[in-house]
Design a protein around this motif. Structure first.
Motif, short mmCIF file in Angstrom:
data_model
loop_
_atom_site.label_atom_id
_atom_site.label_comp_id
_atom_site.label_asym_id
_atom_site.label_seq_id
_atom_site.Cartn_x
_atom_site.Cartn_y
_atom_site.Cartn_z
N VAL A 8 110.89 9.21 3.89
CA VAL A 8 109.07 9.22 4.72
C VAL A 8 109.79 10.14 5.79
O VAL A 8 110.51 9.31 7.08
CB VAL A 8 108.60 8.22 4.70
N GLY B 32 109.81 3.41 5.03
CA GLY B 32 108.08 3.30 3.92
C GLY B 32 107.14 3.87 4.85
O GLY B 32 107.39 4.28 6.13
N VAL B 33 105.96 3.83 3.75
CA VAL B 33 104.90 4.95 4.93
C VAL B 33 104.12 4.07 6.48
O VAL B 33 103.85 4.70 6.71
CB VAL B 33 103.93 4.51 3.42
N ALA C 205 103.29 11.93 -8.91
CA ALA C 205 102.22 11.14 -7.97
C ALA C 205 100.81 11.51 -8.33
O ALA C 205 99.93 10.97 -7.45
CB ALA C 205 102.76 12.68 -6.97
N LEU D 127 106.50 11.95 0.77
CA LEU D 127 106.82 10.56 0.16
C LEU D 127 107.78 10.71 -0.60
O LEU D 127 107.80 11.91 -2.14
CB LEU D 127 105.39 10.47 -0.02
N GLY E 80 111.27 14.30 -3.61
CA GLY E 80 109.23 13.98 -3.13
C GLY E 80 108.55 14.88 -2.88
O GLY E 80 108.63 16.15 -4.13
N GLU F 4 102.34 5.57 -2.52
CA GLU F 4 103.67 4.15 -2.58
C GLU F 4 103.69 3.68 -2.79
O GLU F 4 104.27 3.02 -3.85
CB GLU F 4 104.20 4.67 -0.97
N ARG F 5 102.44 2.97 -3.40
CA ARG F 5 101.87 1.46 -3.80
C ARG F 5 101.57 1.80 -4.90
O ARG F 5 102.56 0.83 -5.29
CB ARG F 5 100.91 1.27 -3.27
N ARG G 280 104.80 2.27 -7.22
CA ARG G 280 105.92 0.89 -6.76
C ARG G 280 104.95 0.21 -7.42
O ARG G 280 105.64 -0.73 -8.27
CB ARG G 280 105.97 0.14 -5.34
#
Length: 414
Positions: free
Chosen positions: A166, A196-197, A246, A376, A388, A409-410, A413
């Motif tokens: 990130v 990470g964010v 994304a 990201l 990204g 991001e979540r 995942r």
């Protein structure tokens, strides 16, 4: 990778001491640095604070940022023995928070295009990007939980994408550039890299003394405009695929996603970036050019040669073009418009070879606009190289950019 928040949590609950956290980083450096080559020097005896919100957090400092305890070499033999007497304000702020500025990270000479010897941690035959090569690579290799970089064209967002971390380019002047070697005073922006964010948001909130920036779980469903920057050459297929993935993840998380075409004025501003950057670089590096031209690397020397011919009228016209585009961007982020934009972070994965740092065409406009941008990581190519995307918000809305990036991001995942 080393998570800043994980290290902080382990220190807070007594599972790890600040000194122990720095030892973990030293061990990681010993294991990965010979392969990656991300560091210029490491402090053999850093002061490790016993308290503070970043106590025990070792930080990498891009080697154009002044440090009183470590040399600042600008990626150039011209400054081989240069040792500042004072920390840049951003480094002083890190120390006040308890962090340990442990290492200087590699930079391309004077943060331009001539590459470093740093290698991409995911594939040593590929570039890590630039100019903040060492900062991005060190975080990606798990050697540091936090590193500082700078961006004038795409020097935070692009290497973050190439290295799969990130990267945050905050709103223009959110972080002070005093004590940072200037290339373009209208464009240079301090940024950071993290695993990470949430790690990046926490660090930026502390550095800027703005707690709201760190709240990446605001519960809202943002409106996201997909921007493809048609005034630029098309990206590689993997970049388009990452953008699509994304966007789909954002929709699954409840975001309202739609395509958005930018008005022609933004293409004109994009074209003006180089004039502003090069005209200012001619003045910012006037001493180096006059006294050490032959010691400058070839790409920088050629750029400064060409910049001598830029007329002041052309520079002033470019600044007006940028100003009009910034005003127009307020209309893009209107009350009925998107909360954030989503676009490419780079044309594709990191190119093969160490003789270049990649193309910044999807970054320059947003640096010129002064708006917050977040890289990201989305996916990997068959060769294992990260790809990204970039989340962008209106000027001063850094927290919203990070919150939207956190939501995506979540979702990725999940």
């Amino acid at each position: 990778m080393l998570s800043l928040l994980d290290l902080c949590a382990r220190i807070d609950d007594g599972r790890l001491t600040p000194e122990g956290a720095v030892r973990l980083v030293r061990a990681a450096i010993a294991a990965r640095e010979p392969e990656v080559g991300a560091l210029v020097c490491v402090d053999p005896a850093p002061v490790v604070a016993a308290a503070g919100p970043l106590a025990g957090i070792a930080v990498g400092i891009k080697d154009i940022i002044d440090t009183a305890d470590l040399p600042t070499r600008m990626g150039s033999a011209i400054y081989e023995s240069w040792h500042p007497r004072a920390d840049a304000p951003v480094v002083a702020r890190l120390k006040s928070l308890g962090a340990a500025p442990l290492a200087k990270t590699t930079t391309t000479p004077f943060a331009f295009l001539d590459p470093t010897a740093t290698r991409n941690p995911h594939h040593p035959g590929h570039t890590p990007g630039g100019s903040s090569a060492g900062s991005a690579a060190a975080v990606a290799a798990g050697m540091l939980p936090l590193a500082l970089g700078t961006q004038t064209g795409g020097s935070v967002i692009r290497p973050a994408a190439f290295c799969g971390v990130v990267g945050v380019k905050p709103s223009f002047r959110l972080l002070p550039t005093v004590g940072v070697k200037c290339y373009s005073w209208a464009l240079d922006t301090l940024g950071l890299f993290a695993a990470g964010v949430a790690d990046a948001a926490h660090a930026l909130a502390l550095l800027a003394d703005r707690p709201a920036i760190g709240r990446t779980h605001d519960g809202s469903a943002p409106r996201i405009g997909i921007v493809r920057q048609e005034f630029c050459a098309a990206p590689d297929p993997e970049a388009e695929a990452a953008l699509g993935r994304a966007a789909a993840a954002a929709e699954r998380a409840g975001a309202v996603v739609h395509d958005l075409a930018l008005p022609a004025r933004f293409g004109e501003a994009y074209a003006a970036h180089g004039t502003i950057q090069d005209y200012e670089a001619r003045q910012a590096l006037a001493w180096e050019y006059a006294a050490h031209r032959d010691a400058l690397p070839p790409r920088l020397r050629a750029a400064l040669d060409a910049a001598q011919g830029i007329e002041t009228a052309a520079y002033d016209a470019a600044r007006r073009t940028a100003h009009h585009a910034r005003r127009s961007l307020k209309d893009v982020f209107s009350e009925d418009g998107p909360d954030v934009l989503l676009t490419y972070a780079a044309p594709g994965a990191a190119p093969a070879g160490l003789d270049q740092t990649g193309d910044s065409r999807f970054n320059r406009l947003w640096t010129l606009m002064g708006v917050p941008c977040v890289t990201l990581p989305v996916e990997r190519t068959p060769a294992g190289l990260p790809v990204g995307v970039q989340v962008i918000a209106r000027f001063g809305d850094d927290g919203r950019a990070l919150a939207a990036a956190g939501l995506i991001e979540r979702a990725l995942r999940g």
